[in-house]
Design a protein around this motif. Structure first.
Motif, short mmCIF file in Angstrom:
data_model
loop_
_atom_site.label_atom_id
_atom_site.label_comp_id
_atom_site.label_asym_id
_atom_site.label_seq_id
_atom_site.Cartn_x
_atom_site.Cartn_y
_atom_site.Cartn_z
N LEU A 1 80.26 -9.31 -0.07
CA LEU A 1 80.33 -8.99 1.35
C LEU A 1 81.72 -8.52 1.78
O LEU A 1 81.85 -7.84 2.79
CB LEU A 1 79.91 -10.21 2.17
CG LEU A 1 78.48 -10.67 1.95
CD1 LEU A 1 78.17 -11.87 2.84
CD2 LEU A 1 77.48 -9.55 2.22
N LEU B 1 74.03 -11.53 9.23
CA LEU B 1 73.79 -10.45 8.27
C LEU B 1 72.55 -9.66 8.69
O LEU B 1 71.45 -10.22 8.80
CB LEU B 1 73.59 -11.02 6.87
CG LEU B 1 74.72 -11.91 6.32
CD1 LEU B 1 74.33 -12.48 4.97
CD2 LEU B 1 76.02 -11.15 6.23
N VAL C 1 72.72 -5.39 4.40
CA VAL C 1 72.57 -6.24 3.21
C VAL C 1 71.10 -6.25 2.80
O VAL C 1 70.36 -7.18 3.10
CB VAL C 1 73.07 -7.67 3.47
CG1 VAL C 1 73.12 -8.46 2.17
CG2 VAL C 1 74.44 -7.66 4.14
N LEU D 1 68.60 -9.25 1.32
CA LEU D 1 68.29 -10.48 2.05
C LEU D 1 66.86 -10.97 1.84
O LEU D 1 66.62 -12.18 1.84
CB LEU D 1 68.53 -10.29 3.55
CG LEU D 1 69.99 -10.26 4.00
CD1 LEU D 1 70.06 -9.97 5.50
CD2 LEU D 1 70.69 -11.59 3.69
N TRP E 1 82.51 -14.23 -1.14
CA TRP E 1 81.28 -14.28 -0.36
C TRP E 1 80.32 -13.23 -0.93
O TRP E 1 80.67 -12.05 -1.05
CB TRP E 1 81.55 -13.97 1.11
CG TRP E 1 82.29 -15.03 1.85
CD1 TRP E 1 83.56 -15.45 1.63
CD2 TRP E 1 81.79 -15.80 2.96
NE1 TRP E 1 83.89 -16.44 2.52
CE2 TRP E 1 82.84 -16.68 3.36
CE3 TRP E 1 80.58 -15.83 3.65
CZ2 TRP E 1 82.68 -17.58 4.41
CZ3 TRP E 1 80.43 -16.72 4.71
CH2 TRP E 1 81.48 -17.58 5.08
N LYS E 2 79.11 -13.66 -1.26
CA LYS E 2 78.14 -12.70 -1.80
C LYS E 2 76.72 -13.15 -1.48
O LYS E 2 76.45 -14.34 -1.29
CB LYS E 2 78.32 -12.51 -3.31
CG LYS E 2 77.99 -13.74 -4.15
CD LYS E 2 78.28 -13.49 -5.63
CE LYS E 2 77.99 -14.76 -6.45
NZ LYS E 2 78.34 -14.60 -7.87
N VAL E 3 75.82 -12.18 -1.45
CA VAL E 3 74.40 -12.42 -1.29
C VAL E 3 73.73 -12.16 -2.64
O VAL E 3 74.04 -11.17 -3.31
CB VAL E 3 73.80 -11.51 -0.20
CG1 VAL E 3 72.27 -11.52 -0.24
CG2 VAL E 3 74.29 -11.94 1.18
N LEU F 1 70.81 -17.49 -2.06
CA LEU F 1 70.81 -16.53 -0.95
C LEU F 1 72.24 -16.09 -0.63
O LEU F 1 72.56 -14.91 -0.65
CB LEU F 1 70.17 -17.14 0.29
CG LEU F 1 70.29 -16.30 1.57
CD1 LEU F 1 69.51 -15.00 1.43
CD2 LEU F 1 69.81 -17.07 2.79
N LEU F 2 73.11 -17.06 -0.34
CA LEU F 2 74.46 -16.74 0.10
C LEU F 2 75.45 -17.70 -0.53
O LEU F 2 75.24 -18.91 -0.52
CB LEU F 2 74.55 -16.85 1.63
CG LEU F 2 75.95 -16.67 2.24
CD1 LEU F 2 76.46 -15.24 2.05
CD2 LEU F 2 75.95 -17.04 3.72
#
Length: 358
Positions: free
Chosen positions: A31, A136, A141, A144, A262-264, A290-291
Motif C-alpha cells: 500500500l 480501502l 486495491v 480486496l 502495509w499490504k493487502v 486480508l491486511l
C-alpha cells in the motif's frame, strides 16, 4: 492516485533458482502509505472515513485496562506534537503554526482541560469511540474481494490495550461507497490512547501489485532444507554474497520472502509465534490474510532493499533526528514484532474477522 512507489527488482529471481517455490507465490499489494491529507473519498491510512451521518460511529464495548503506559495523551495532542516534531531543528527558533494548526493546538488545550477536570475513566468506563486505521476502495486495491455490491473496506481500532494479547481491538466494515449520502463530518474521538503508535498518521496510498513469497516458517521442512542448500544457490549462478554461505535462509528472509510493510493479500509475517491457521467461527473455512498493519515499511541494514525507488533519497537524507523516520510514515507501532494481521473468511467476507499480533 498520483502517488507512485516502486519496489526495486529482487536481487534474485527466486523461482529461477528454486522452481519448487512457484506454487507458493501469492498476489499482494503493497500500500505504501505516505503522510498526506487524504479526503473521505480517498483510500488512506489514518484518514477520514466515508461514514454515513445516519449510521452510529463504532464504539469499543470491551472492558478497558487503562494501563499506565506513561503516555496517555489524547489523539489531538499526539497529532500536534508530531507537527511540532516534524519542524524542530536544533539550530532554529521554535516553529510557527499555521492557522489550522493553531486551531488544533487550542482544541488540544481545551481537551486537556476537560480531561483534568473530569479525571481518568474507571476500569469499567463507558464505550470508547474507535479511531480510523484504514480505508480501502476496490478501485485502488482490487485484491480486496469484498462481499457482493460492496466496494469499500473500513477498519477502525480502539487505542487501548486489550486482553489477552495487549493490543488494539479492531472492527471491520464493508460498504458500497455509492450508497453513502450525507457524511458524518465530526466523528467522536477516544478520551486518550495508551501509546502514540495507536494513533495512525493520516497517509495517502500508492498501491503496487507484487508477487509475494512466504515466510520460511510457512514452507514445508523439505523446502526449508532446499533453501538452505548453498550449493543450489551456487549452481544456479545466483548473485548472492558468499557471506550468506553459512545461512542462505537469512538471504531469503531478508530479500525474497514476505514483503514488508502495509499490504493487502500475500503472505502474513511471523515472528513471535509459528504459523497458526485461523478458522472462521461461522463456516469453519480457513481464514486468509486480508491486511497486514505494519510498524515499518522496510527493515534496517540490508532490509533497505525493499525501499521503493522513489524513497531512496529520503533514506540517504535520514531525518530521524526530527522524529520523521521515512521507514515509519504512519507512526503506527503494533506488537513486539511490529505487525498486526487481519484475516477474513474466503467464503464470506461478511463473517467475523480475526486479528492477530505477530
Amino acid at each position: 492516485m498520483s502517488l507512485i512507489r516502486t519496489t526495486p527488482p529482487r536481487p534474485v529471481e527466486v523461482t529461477a533458482v528454486f522452481p519448487e517455490l512457484a506454487g507458493w507465490a501469492r498476489p499482494a499489494m503493497r500500500l505504501h502509505p505516505r503522510p498526506g491529507s487524504p479526503s473521505v473519498r480517498d483510500s488512506s491510512v489514518g484518514g477520514p472515513l466515508l461514514w454515513p451521518a445516519a449510521e452510529s460511529w463504532p464504539h469499543c464495548e470491551d472492558a478497558h485496562l487503562h494501563v499506565d503506559s506513561g503516555f496517555r495523551r489524547s489523539p489531538t495532542e499526539v497529532r500536534l506534537r508530531r507537527i511540532l516534531a516534524s519542524r524542530w531543528r536544533p539550530d532554529a527558533p521554535a516553529p510557527t503554526l499555521t492557522p489550522e494548526e493553531e486551531s488544533l493546538r487550542e482544541r488540544s488545550a481545551a481537551r486537556l482541560a476537560e480531561r483534568l477536570e473530569a479525571g481518568p475513566p474507571g476500569p469499567a468506563a463507558c464505550a470508547v469511540p474507535m479511531l480510523p486505521v484504514a480505508q480501502l476502495f476496490l478501485r485502488d486495491v482490487p485484491l480486496l474481494r469484498p462481499p457482493v455490491q460492496a466496494d469499500l473496506l473500513q477498519i477502525l481500532w480502539c487505542p487501548y490495550e486489550h486482553e489477552p494479547n495487549y493490543k488494539p481491538s479492531t472492527a471491520l466494515f464493508w460498504r458500497s461507497a455509492a450508497e453513502v449520502g450525507d457524511i458524518l463530518a465530526t466523528p467522536p474521538e477516544p478520551y486518550e490512547a495508551d501509546y502514540p503508535g495507536y494513533v495512525p498518521e493520516p497517509c495517502v496510498l500508492a498501491p503496487e501489485a507484487i508477487t509475494d513469497y512466504p515466510n520460511l516458517l510457512d514452507l514445508s521442512p523439505e523446502l526449508q532444507l532446499v533453501l538452505g542448500d548453498w550449493s543450489r544457490w551456487q549452481a544456479a549462478g545466483a548473485d548472492v554474497d558468499s557471506s550468506y554461505a553459512e545461512d542462505p535462509h537469512e538471504f531469503y528472509m531478508t530479500h525474497l520472502g514476505q514483503a514488508p510493510g502495509w499490504k493487502v493479500g500475500g503472505w502474513p509475517p511471523w515472528g513471535r509465534t509459528d504459523p497458526n491457521p485461523r478458522y472462521c467461527g461461522v463456516c469453519e473455512a480457513q481464514m486468509i490474510p486480508l491486511l497486514t498493519i505494519a510498524s515499518w515499511e522496510w527493515g534496517g541494514g540490508e532490509g533497505h532493499s525493499w525501499t521503493p525507488e522513489e524513497d531512496r533519497a529520503a533514506v540517504r537524507a535520514d531525518s530521524r533526528y526530527a522524529g520523521q523516520d521515512p521507514s515509519q510514515p504512519t507512526k503506527v507501532e503494533v506488537g513486539s514484532t511490529d505487525n498486526m494481521q487481519i484475516y477474513v473468511c474466503p467464503t464470506s467476507p461478511g463473517h467475523p474477522h480475526t486479528d492477530l499480533i505477530q
